[in-house]
Design a protein around this motif. Structure first.
Motif, PDB file in Angstrom:
ATOM      1  N   THR A   1      53.004 -28.930  15.972  1.00  0.00           N
ATOM      2  CA  THR A   1      53.928 -29.739  15.201  1.00  0.00           C
ATOM      3  C   THR A   1      54.954 -28.791  14.612  1.00  0.00           C
TER       4      THR A   1
ATOM      5  N   LYS B   1      39.472 -22.074   9.243  1.00  0.00           N
ATOM      6  CA  LYS B   1      40.150 -22.974  10.186  1.00  0.00           C
ATOM      7  C   LYS B   1      41.244 -22.276  10.991  1.00  0.00           C
ATOM      8  N   GLN B   2      41.358 -20.975  10.840  1.00  0.00           N
ATOM      9  CA  GLN B   2      42.296 -20.181  11.641  1.00  0.00           C
ATOM     10  C   GLN B   2      41.563 -19.839  12.925  1.00  0.00           C
TER      11      GLN B   2
ATOM     12  N   ARG C   1      48.541 -27.008  15.489  1.00  0.00           N
ATOM     13  CA  ARG C   1      49.000 -26.298  14.295  1.00  0.00           C
ATOM     14  C   ARG C   1      50.384 -26.777  13.890  1.00  0.00           C
ATOM     15  N   THR C   2      50.685 -26.672  12.599  1.00  0.00           N
ATOM     16  CA  THR C   2      52.016 -26.973  12.080  1.00  0.00           C
ATOM     17  C   THR C   2      52.693 -25.648  11.780  1.00  0.00           C
ATOM     18  N   LEU C   3      53.907 -25.481  12.320  1.00  0.00           N
ATOM     19  CA  LEU C   3      54.614 -24.223  12.145  1.00  0.00           C
ATOM     20  C   LEU C   3      56.108 -24.411  12.273  1.00  0.00           C
TER      21      LEU C   3
ATOM     22  N   VAL D   1      56.186 -21.829   6.545  1.00  0.00           N
ATOM     23  CA  VAL D   1      55.099 -22.789   6.706  1.00  0.00           C
ATOM     24  C   VAL D   1      53.797 -22.003   6.748  1.00  0.00           C
TER      25      VAL D   1
ATOM     26  N   GLU E   1      48.576 -14.696   1.892  1.00  0.00           N
ATOM     27  CA  GLU E   1      47.571 -15.048   2.907  1.00  0.00           C
ATOM     28  C   GLU E   1      46.751 -13.832   3.336  1.00  0.00           C
TER      29      GLU E   1
ATOM     30  N   ASP F   1      49.730 -22.594   7.561  1.00  0.00           N
ATOM     31  CA  ASP F   1      48.717 -23.492   8.105  1.00  0.00           C
ATOM     32  C   ASP F   1      47.439 -22.681   8.292  1.00  0.00           C
ATOM     33  N   GLU F   2      46.571 -22.739   7.283  1.00  0.00           N
ATOM     34  CA  GLU F   2      45.259 -22.065   7.350  1.00  0.00           C
ATOM     35  C   GLU F   2      45.363 -20.589   7.727  1.00  0.00           C
TER      36      GLU F   2
END
Length: 183
Positions: free
Chosen positions: A141, A180-181, A123-125, A148, A172, A150-151
């Motif tokens: 990442t 994709k979570q 994951r990107t966070l 941020v 969200e 990410d899904e």
């Protein structure tokens, strides 16, 4: 006040030592958007933030079920996050939101709990900068940005980022589940 989140239940997972504004500001944002906020904690009675704000506990971590909620918010605070990551019921509760594809918001040190739940890999966070190495070692990442997404996974760094964090939480959470979570 809007009804963007009308009918949704949002869990907040925290214990003593949370960063006050990182609980109170998102709480206000989701309730203003029409959601019902519920404080889940391994502590009983009430919890106290590092600056003295007290918040009554609604539900014990070991009795909480992610299936009963639409989304999760994890406030930061070093002591809060350190205690939560050592509480198996709290880690399992947070991890279940990822397994159920539900949106999650985490700010500051809250990512420690998610590292423990092994849900940040790939994951990107973002987070408080001192967690950079921890997150990278856990397979995430890490980026230095205000917010941020990410899904369905919303992260921010510090209380300074709360306006952007809260806006993305509402967005969200309103979208609901994200395929994709995942855990």
């Amino acid at each position: 006040m809007t009804d963007t989140l009308s009918g949704k239940r949002v869990a907040f997972l925290a214990t003593d030592g949370y960063e006050d504004s990182e609980l109170t500001s998102p709480w206000q944002a989701v309730t203003d958007a029409g959601a019902t906020a519920v404080l889940v904690s391994p502590a009983s009675g009430s919890i106290e933030g590092k600056n003295g704000h007290e918040q009554p506990v609604d539900l014990a971590s070991d009795a909480a079920d992610a299936a009963d909620f639409d989304a999760l918010v994890l406030p930061g605070g070093v002591v809060n996050a350190d205690h939560l990551r050592m509480d198996e019921a709290s880690v399992a509760f947070a991890k279940a939101f990822f397994a159920q594809h539900k949106p999650v918001g985490a700010i500051c040190h809250a990512a420690w709990t998610l590292i423990e739940g092994d849900v940040v890999r790939g994951r990107t966070l973002t987070s408080y900068p001192s967690l950079t190495t921890d997150l990278r070692n856990a397979g995430a990442t890490w980026v230095d940005e205000e917010v941020v997404v990410d899904e369905g996974f919303v992260t921010s760094r510090t209380p300074d980022d709360l306006p952007a964090f809260n806006a993305k939480l509402i967005e969200e959470f309103a979208e609901g589940k994200h395929a994709k979570q995942t855990a």
